[in-house]
Design a protein around this motif. Structure first.
Motif, short mmCIF file in Angstrom:
data_model
loop_
_atom_site.label_atom_id
_atom_site.label_comp_id
_atom_site.label_asym_id
_atom_site.label_seq_id
_atom_site.Cartn_x
_atom_site.Cartn_y
_atom_site.Cartn_z
N THR A 49 13.48 -38.55 99.29
CA THR A 49 13.62 -37.53 98.25
C THR A 49 12.90 -36.26 98.65
O THR A 49 11.68 -36.26 98.81
N ALA A 50 13.65 -35.21 98.83
CA ALA A 50 13.07 -33.91 99.14
C ALA A 50 13.99 -32.83 98.59
O ALA A 50 15.21 -32.99 98.57
N LEU A 51 13.40 -31.74 98.12
CA LEU A 51 14.17 -30.65 97.55
C LEU A 51 14.25 -29.49 98.53
O LEU A 51 13.27 -29.19 99.22
N ALA A 106 9.61 -32.27 87.70
CA ALA A 106 10.03 -33.59 87.25
C ALA A 106 11.40 -33.53 86.59
O ALA A 106 12.19 -34.48 86.68
N GLY A 107 11.70 -32.41 85.90
CA GLY A 107 13.00 -32.26 85.26
C GLY A 107 14.11 -31.90 86.21
O GLY A 107 15.29 -32.04 85.88
N LYS A 151 14.85 -40.62 91.47
CA LYS A 151 13.44 -41.00 91.60
C LYS A 151 13.29 -42.50 91.78
O LYS A 151 12.48 -42.97 92.58
N GLN A 152 14.06 -43.26 91.02
CA GLN A 152 13.94 -44.71 91.04
C GLN A 152 14.73 -45.36 92.16
O GLN A 152 14.61 -46.57 92.38
N ALA A 161 23.48 -44.73 86.46
CA ALA A 161 22.32 -44.34 87.26
C ALA A 161 22.66 -44.36 88.75
O ALA A 161 22.28 -43.45 89.51
N ALA A 162 23.37 -45.39 89.19
CA ALA A 162 23.72 -45.48 90.62
C ALA A 162 24.66 -44.34 91.01
O ALA A 162 24.55 -43.78 92.11
N GLN A 163 25.57 -43.98 90.13
CA GLN A 163 26.48 -42.88 90.44
C GLN A 163 25.75 -41.55 90.53
O GLN A 163 26.05 -40.72 91.39
#
Length: 823
Positions: free
Chosen positions: A117-119, A143-144, A151-152, A361-363
């Motif tokens: 995860t990186a922006l 976070a938003g 994230k999960q 969530a997976a999509q």
């Protein structure tokens, strides 16, 4: 945004520590501790907490095992006296001079980093700007930005790919040579010289694995596919080859989810390109000429059915041909299926990513990852898609459809407006942005017509084959008198007769009522004065029809209970009346026998559409003609394109007209005008019937006449006279507390703190006064309003108030900059 927001709020907010005389913040207790590993970097981390004291982040050391880190990575760091593990974001990698004088012993270490995860830098910069402008801690803003599913890691799996090593190739070559009937002289000479390699003893499954790798042209193959191709049942032979270094492995992370392409093809248009009208050709040419010139802002004002989507598609094609990525925002998930279907049909060779909250969530993780990895050059989504992780330098065009829609406004921190954030992202990226609507927001219209910070493009007529619907205003107070029975009717005589005629002719209809439930008024039948209200809110309960019995629900706090049978005051029977989409659905069965057939009427609102699959199936059934009438809230008021819709009915146009909000007239005009535009898209034409108790209201009359420019002129004159947006900029601070006295006291302190600042001299600070809905979820709500002459003045005042600590932490006070609703 090109003058829309004024000066950059980051400059004022970022200087907070300097004004306070503070050095770089240190996330550590003053005690001395030896780091477990030497620090090779120092980074500023914005923790995902409501920490507003240090807008630039907290300083942490990076152990050698985690280095190097870069801005945009998500990490876990210790926070507070208990060193609680807390997620945060690397905001900046510090140079040595930035943190000079802070010994390593006083720094806490970064504990771990999420490698998946990186922006991008541009998204990080957008989040920093959003944090400053919308008065939200940077960690909360970040976070938003990232969906919870990402994230999960929902749907994320690790796949192992196998390739032959050089040692493996040598062994295979030797085995093949040994298997020959005769060995060459070269082999004999090598054997005599003792240079033949010593071959490991391999089992039959191991040999089959090596032979399969040799036979394949691919450089690598996934481990499970390799085992299947070699007919090997267990992983042990492969593990042995790995241990012998005969094969190499690479682990890659993938996100698995149901693919969205088929689900998105609801009502997709034909693949053949339609012929552009002269107006469309002109607009495409004018905006297309700016694609390579950097940032520019455009307002596309086109009547409903004028072909705005086709303009979007042509501009997207030009963007893709230039090797750039296109981002298209839509306000509601109800628009996503049809819009995505048209995009998929138009660009069959492109991977289209779809981003909105109704996905599984997976999509969501799958689609987000496609964008982040650069595999999708077309991104379509709702409000949060403005944060799509498009690689830096790739974004070439931003499009915001139905830019006026209030769904673009986030109602929780960070309280951003998706349209305005899209403008800012286009500015940062240096690409054009197009805002499209048949009923533009008065802010966007003002910027284009008065301030000239946006270029106005008009599409004044409907596309060929589309007929402008005739809109009829019905005085409902007079119309219902024609019924001879004593029942409460929500469909007047003219609307009911027109609907029956359309159904008899195999047409379809859309009925709009922007109110969920069955009835919104529950009271004592004996008229003792009892009215059922929510115990936790200053609002009435709404009756709903459940599968077994009626129940009541508060639409503010969502409290539910069964509908009482008797009045608690006098024990008389309880009666329910009023209006709601469920009541309309029930009444339709009496309009025409065909509508009494199960499945002929479909209700589309927040109670029935729980997921994107529900919505896709609903619109798919309507597209095939299985559903004859759609009944719904504002979800069906815009964007839908079904040629067989011959009638649109607005059951009650007054639901938002009398709300205590200065935007009530604007919202009513937009809703009536937009829903009327859903008919007349086929050869049979269409008709819209608007039922109202206030037929002489300007917003309703002008919406029926499709006179947006006349309405905008009149409404802007009113706004100017009273000093309201867009002539002023507004911020609203809402205090929520269990005690009404405490809420008023805190709001008064906020008011006094803001009014005492030098920056308030050019602004107006009003209040405190109770919100229109004073109590929600057992919390009393008191508001303070700030009006400033322009965005720059508002930014200066809000920043100064944050620096002075005028806003309490936590959830006590909510700061809403540029609010779209005042309830």
């Amino acid at each position: 945004m090109g003058g829309l927001f004024g000066n950059d709020p980051l400059e004022a907010l970022g200087a907070r520590n300097a004004r306070r005389g503070k050095r770089e913040p240190v996330a550590a207790k003053p005690t001395v501790r030896a780091p477990r590993e030497p620090f090779t970097q120092r980074v500023l981390v914005a923790v995902e907490r409501g920490v507003d004291a240090y807008p630039d982040g907290l300083t942490y050391g990076v152990p050698a095992s985690l280095a190097p880190l870069r801005a945009g990575q998500r990490v876990i760091v210790p926070l507070g006296r208990g060193d609680a593990a807390t997620h945060g974001w690397v905001v900046r990698v510090l140079e040595t001079a930035d943190s000079a004088g802070i010994p390593d012993e006083k720094l806490k270490p970064v504990r771990s980093v999420d490698p998946t995860t990186a922006l991008p830098a541009q998204v990080m910069e957008l989040a920093r700007w959003m944090s400053a402008y919308y008065a939200c801690p940077l960690g909360v803003a970040l976070a938003g930005v990232l969906p919870a599913a990402v994230k999960q890691g929902v749907g994320r799996v690790d796949r192992v790919f196998v390739a032959m090593s050089q040692a493996g190739r040598d062994v295979v070559a030797a085995l093949q040579a040994r298997a020959g009937a005769k060995r060459s002289r070269t082999m004999k000479a090598a054997e005599g010289a003792g240079t033949e390699p010593a071959l490991p003893k391999l089992s039959a499954p191991q040999k089959r694995l090596l032979e399969t790798l040799t036979d394949r042209a691919d450089a690598e193959i996934e481990s499970t596919d390799l085992l299947a191709a070699a007919s090997v049942a267990t992983k042990q032979p492969l593990k042995a080859l790995i241990a012998l270094s005969l094969v190499t492995t690479t682990t890659r992370t993938h996100v698995e989810a149901d693919w969205l392409e088929q689900a998105a093809r609801v009502g997709a248009s034909a693949a053949t390109l339609p012929t552009l009208t002269p107006d469309q050709t002109r607009v495409v040419g004018e905006i297309g000429a700016t694609l390579a010139r950097g940032f520019s802002q455009h307002l596309l004002f086109g009547v409903t059915g004028s072909g705005k989507t086709e303009v979007y598609l042509r501009l997207m094609r030009q963007c893709l041909d230039a090797g750039r990525t296109a981002l298209l925002l839509v306000p509601e998930i109800s628009l996503t299926p049809q819009t995505a279907g048209r995009v998929l049909d138009r660009f069959p060779g492109e991977r289209v990513a779809i981003l909105h909250s109704a996905l599984t969530a997976a999509q969501r993780n799958q689609q987000w990852t496609l964008v982040a990895e650069g595999h999708a050059r077309v991104v379509v989504g709702a409000r949060s898609a403005v944060f799509a992780p498009i690689p830096d330098g790739a974004l070439g065009l931003v499009l915001v459809d139905e830019e006026h829609d209030h769904s673009y406004k986030q109602d929780q921190a960070p309280r951003y407006h998706g349209r305005d954030l899209a403008i800012r992202r286009a500015q940062m990226t240096g690409c054009p942005i197009v805002l499209g609507s048949a009923t533009p927001s008065l802010e966007s219209w003002f910027n284009a017509v008065e301030r000239r910070t946006s270029t106005l493009h008009r599409l004044p007529t409907r596309a060929p084959g589309l007929i402008t619907p005739k809109v009829e205003i019905v005085d409902f107070s007079q119309d219902v008198r024609r019924f001879r029975d004593r029942r409460v009717h929500l469909l007047g005589e003219r609307l009911a007769e027109s609907l029956a005629r359309v159904v008899s002719e195999d047409g379809q209809a859309i009925l709009l009522l922007n109110r969920r439930g069955y009835a919104n008024w529950i009271s004592c039948s004996a008229r003792c004065g009892w009215i059922m209200r929510c115990e936790h809110c200053d609002a009435g309960m709404v009756c709903h029809e459940g599968p077994r019995a009626r129940f009541v629900r508060c639409h503010h706090c969502l409290t539910e209970q069964r509908l009482p049978e008797k009045c608690p005051d006098c024990a008389a029977r309880v009666t329910v009346f009023g209006l709601g989409t469920q009541k309309v659905e029930e009444e339709l069965s009496r309009v025409h026998p065909a509508l009494a057939v199960p499945g002929a009427v479909l209700r589309v609102d927040g109670d029935t559409m729980r997921s994107s699959r529900d919505l896709h199936e609903a619109l798919g059934r309507f597209a095939t003609g299985e559903v004859r009438v759609l009944v719904g809230t504002q979800m069906i008021a815009k964007g839908l394109d079904f040629p067989n819709v011959r009638l649109v009915g607005v059951v009650n146009a007054d639901t938002a007209l009398n709300l205590p909000d200065f935007r009530a007239s604007e919202r009513t005009f937009q809703l009536v005008n937009q829903v009327a535009g859903r008919c007349g898209r086929g050869s049979s034409g269409g008709r819209a019937i608007v039922q109202t108790f206030q037929p002489d209201t300007a917003a309703i009359r002008m919406a029926a006449a499709h006179d947006f420019e006349g309405f905008a002129k009149q409404e802007l004159e009113t706004r100017k006279r009273f000093g309201l947006p867009p002539f002023k900029r507004m911020a609203r601070v809402v205090v929520r507390h269990e005690s009404e006295t405490a809420a008023r006291s805190i709001a008064q302190c906020i008011h006094d703190s803001i009014a005492a600042l030098p920056e308030s001299a050019e602004c107006s600070v009003r209040g405190p006064h109770p919100c229109p809905v004073t109590r929600v979820s057992d919390r009393f709500r008191v508001q303070v309003e700030v009006l400033a002459p322009d965005a720059a003045a508002l930014q200066r005042l809000i920043t100064a108030a944050r620096n002075a600590g005028a806003f309490p932490g936590g959830e006590v006070a909510a700061v809403d900059v540029d609010p779209v609703a005042l309830l």
